[in-house]
Design an enzyme around this catalytic site. Structure first.
Site, PDB file in Angstrom:
ATOM      1  N   ASP A 275      -7.773  -5.232  -4.580  1.00 14.80           N
ATOM      2  CA  ASP A 275      -6.551  -5.994  -4.289  1.00 14.80           C
ATOM      3  C   ASP A 275      -5.328  -5.137  -4.595  1.00 14.80           C
ATOM      4  O   ASP A 275      -4.406  -5.016  -3.782  1.00 14.80           O
ATOM      5  CB  ASP A 275      -6.535  -7.275  -5.137  1.00 14.80           C
ATOM      6  CG  ASP A 275      -5.278  -8.086  -4.906  1.00 14.80           C
ATOM      7  OD1 ASP A 275      -4.905  -8.277  -3.733  1.00 14.80           O
ATOM      8  OD2 ASP A 275      -4.650  -8.512  -5.895  1.00 14.80           O
TER       9      ASP A 275
ATOM     10  N   ASP B 110      -7.442   4.155 -12.757  1.00 12.22           N
ATOM     11  CA  ASP B 110      -6.081   4.586 -13.113  1.00 12.22           C
ATOM     12  C   ASP B 110      -5.772   5.940 -12.479  1.00 12.22           C
ATOM     13  O   ASP B 110      -4.721   6.156 -11.877  1.00 12.22           O
ATOM     14  CB  ASP B 110      -5.885   4.605 -14.635  1.00 12.22           C
ATOM     15  CG  ASP B 110      -7.004   5.287 -15.399  1.00 12.22           C
ATOM     16  OD1 ASP B 110      -8.053   5.605 -14.805  1.00 12.22           O
ATOM     17  OD2 ASP B 110      -6.839   5.519 -16.618  1.00 12.22           O
TER      18      ASP B 110
ATOM     19  N   TYR C  69     -12.240 -12.586  -9.818  1.00 11.74           N
ATOM     20  CA  TYR C  69     -11.725 -13.615  -8.910  1.00 11.74           C
ATOM     21  C   TYR C  69     -12.583 -14.880  -8.942  1.00 11.74           C
ATOM     22  O   TYR C  69     -12.101 -15.959  -8.607  1.00 11.74           O
ATOM     23  CB  TYR C  69     -11.690 -13.086  -7.471  1.00 11.74           C
ATOM     24  CG  TYR C  69     -10.404 -12.393  -7.107  1.00 11.74           C
ATOM     25  CD1 TYR C  69     -10.003 -11.247  -7.777  1.00 11.74           C
ATOM     26  CD2 TYR C  69      -9.589 -12.890  -6.092  1.00 11.74           C
ATOM     27  CE1 TYR C  69      -8.824 -10.610  -7.436  1.00 11.74           C
ATOM     28  CE2 TYR C  69      -8.417 -12.259  -5.750  1.00 11.74           C
ATOM     29  CZ  TYR C  69      -8.037 -11.122  -6.425  1.00 11.74           C
ATOM     30  OH  TYR C  69      -6.866 -10.495  -6.087  1.00 11.74           O
TER      31      TYR C  69
ATOM     32  N   ASP D 115      -2.691  -2.810  -1.684  1.00  9.54           N
ATOM     33  CA  ASP D 115      -1.226  -2.925  -1.547  1.00  9.54           C
ATOM     34  C   ASP D 115      -0.573  -1.560  -1.730  1.00  9.54           C
ATOM     35  O   ASP D 115       0.357  -1.197  -1.008  1.00  9.54           O
ATOM     36  CB  ASP D 115      -0.643  -3.903  -2.582  1.00  9.54           C
ATOM     37  CG  ASP D 115      -0.550  -5.329  -2.055  1.00  9.54           C
ATOM     38  OD1 ASP D 115      -1.434  -5.722  -1.257  1.00  9.54           O
ATOM     39  OD2 ASP D 115       0.395  -6.050  -2.430  1.00  9.54           O
TER      40      ASP D 115
ATOM     41  N   LYS E  35     -13.902   1.467 -13.588  1.00 15.24           N
ATOM     42  CA  LYS E  35     -13.317   1.759 -14.905  1.00 15.24           C
ATOM     43  C   LYS E  35     -14.488   1.858 -15.881  1.00 15.24           C
ATOM     44  O   LYS E  35     -14.593   1.111 -16.861  1.00 15.24           O
ATOM     45  CB  LYS E  35     -12.318   0.638 -15.265  1.00 15.24           C
ATOM     46  CG  LYS E  35     -11.509   0.878 -16.523  1.00 15.24           C
ATOM     47  CD  LYS E  35     -10.459   1.980 -16.405  1.00 15.24           C
ATOM     48  CE  LYS E  35      -9.784   2.209 -17.752  1.00 15.24           C
ATOM     49  NZ  LYS E  35      -8.901   3.396 -17.753  1.00 15.24           N
TER      50      LYS E  35
END
Ligand code: IPM
Ligand code: MG
Length: 363
Positions: A242, A218, A140, A246, A185
Site C-alpha cells: 500500500d 525501509d 489489513y 503510492d 522486514k
C-alpha cells in the site's frame, strides 16, 4: 456474441467522474473492435452507507459475482470520518469476499511526461516495473483490539497466502525482464521471516530461471527513488505494498496516471485507479481519468482476456499524451471529461493490430 457484463462501482469523491469515463472508453472499445458490453451500476463505500447503512450492500456483492469484470472508481472521504461504518470497509470486504489476493500495480514513465516527474530525467527515463501486492492478508485483515489505553492490529500470514502471490509474481517476471525483488522486514517481523522463507522456496522449486533478490522495506523505499530503473517485479505484503505503490506512483509525474488490477484465482477481478477519492477536487471535472482508463486496459487484458483491445487502449493513452492532452495535475487545462474524449478520439485512430511496443506484460 454474448456481451461482457461489467459491474461499475463509481463510489465516492472523484469516483463517479472517472467511472463515467471508464464506461465511455469501454463503449468506444466496443465500437472499435465489434465487442459489446452491458453495464450495471452499484453502490459501494460512503454513498452506499448513506443509502443503505452498509458500505458493501448484499446487492452490490451479488452483482459483482454475476459480472465478468468489475470497475471501481474510489471510496472514502471526510464526510464519513468517525462514523461506525467506514467506506473503506466496503472495498476491503469486496477484496476478501472475491478472494482478490493479487494486487497488480504497474509503474511506467511516459517519455512525453518525463519532465513532470519530481525526479531528474536521468533517474526516471524508461522506468517500467510492476508491483505485486498481497491483498487479502496481513494487518489489513487481522484481529483488531481496542482497550481504554491500548490498541492492536494483528498481522498474520499463512504459508499458502505467501505461496500464491509469489507464484503470480514469478510468473509475471518470466514474461517480463526476469527479476523479482521481494520486500519484507525480516530483520524484525516474524511474518516477514516466513515471507522470505516461502518466497525463497517457491523460487528454488519452480523459477530458478528468474533472478530473485530480497530487500528490507525501509531500504527499498529509498532505493525506489535512487534507482527506480533497477526494478522489474516488486513482490510484497499488503501494508508495505500500500505504502510503496503510492510512492511509486509519483515517479511518472502524477498519481492520477496509475492503474491497478486485483486478481483472484477464480471469479471476476476488480480494476481501479490508484488515486483514491480526492475529495478536494471532487465534482468539478478536474481529475485525471488516465489511471481509470489504464485500469480499463487491465480489465480488458486480465479480466476479459481481450489482448488486442487492451493494447489499443494503452496505445490510445500514449497517443493522446503524445498529442499534448494534459489534465491539470500534468500542467495542462483539460478537464476529466475532455481528457477522456481525447483518449477516445485517439482510440478511433490507432491501428486495429496489437501494438506490441506498448503492451505491458505481467503474466
Ligand atoms: C489502496 C487504498 C486502500 C488500501 C484503502 C482505500 C482501503 O489505499 O487501494 O491502496 O489501503 O488498500
Ligand atoms: Mg493505498
Amino acid at each position: 456474441m454474448k456481451p461482457y457484463a461489467i459491474a461499475l462501482l463509481p463510489g465516492d469523491g472523484v469516483g463517479p467522474e472517472v467511472a463515467a469515463v471508464a464506461r465511455d472508453v469501454l463503449v468506444a472499445v466496443g465500437e472499435r473492435y465489434s465487442r459489446s458490453f452491458t453495464f450495471t451500476s452499484e453502490l459501494i463505500g460512503g454513498v452506499a452507507i448513506d443509502a443503505t447503512g452498509e458500505s458493501l450492500p448484499e446487492a452490490t456483492l451479488a452483482a459483482c459475482r454475476a459480472s465478468d469484470a468489475i470497475f471501481l472508481g474510489a471510496v472514502g472521504g471526510p464526510k464519513w470520518d468517525g462514523g461506525s461504518v467506514r467506506p473503506e470497509q466496503g472495498l476491503l470486504g469486496l477484496r476478501k469476499a472475491l478472494e482478490l489476493f493479487a494486487n497488480v500495480r504497474p509503474t511506467r514513465v511516459y517519455s512525453d511526461l518525463v519532465d513532470r516527474s519530481p525526479l531528474k530525467r536521468e533517474f526516471v527515463e524508461d522506468v517500467d516495473f510492476v508491483m505485486f501486492r498481497e491483498l487479502t492478508g496481513g494487518s489489513y485483515f487481522g484481529e483488531r483490539k481496542r482497550g481504554p489505553t491500548f490498541a492492536s492490529d494483528e498481522c498474520l500470514y499463512t504459508t499458502g497466502e505467501v505461496e500464491r502471490i509469489a507464484h503470480a509474481a514469478f510468473a509475471a517476471a518470466r514474461a517480463r525482464r526476469g527479476k523479482v525483488t521481494s520486500v519484507d522486514k525480516a530483520n524484525v517481523l516474524e511474518t516477514s521471516r516466513l515471507w522470505r522463507e516461502v518466497v525463497t522456496r517457491v523460487h528454488a522449486s519452480h523459477y530458478s530461471d528468474v533472478q530473485l533478490e530480497h530487500a528490507l522495506v525501509d531500504s527499498l523505499s529509498m532505493q525506489l527513488i535512487r534507482q527506480p530503473r533497477a526494478y522489474d517485479v516488486i513482490l510484497t505484503e499488503n501494508m508495505f505494498g500500500d505504502i510503496l505503490s503510492d510512492e511509486a506512483s509519483v515517479l511518472g509525474g502524477s498519481i492520477g496516471l496509475s492503474p491497478s488490477a486485483s486478481l483472484g484465482a477464480h471469479g471476476p477481478a476488480l480494476f481501479e485507479p490508484v488515486h483514491g477519492s480526492a475529495p478536494d477536487i471532487a465534482g468539478r471535472d478536474l481529475c485525471n481519468p488516465i489511471g481509470a482508463i489504464l485500469s480499463v486496459g487491465l480489465l480488458l487484458r486480465y479480466g476479459l482476456r481481450l489482448q488486442r483491445e487492451a493494447a489499443g487502449v494503452e496505445a490510445a493513452v500514449e497517443a493522446a499524451i503524445a498529442a499534448g492532452a494534459r489534465t491539470r495535475d500534468l500542467g495542462g487545462d483539460l478537464g476529466c471529461r475532455a481528457m477522456g474524449e481525447a483518449v477516445i478520439d485517439a482510440l478511433h485512430g490507432v491501428s486495429a493490430q496489437t501494438s506490441h511496443h506498448v503492451q505491458m506484460h505481467w503474466g
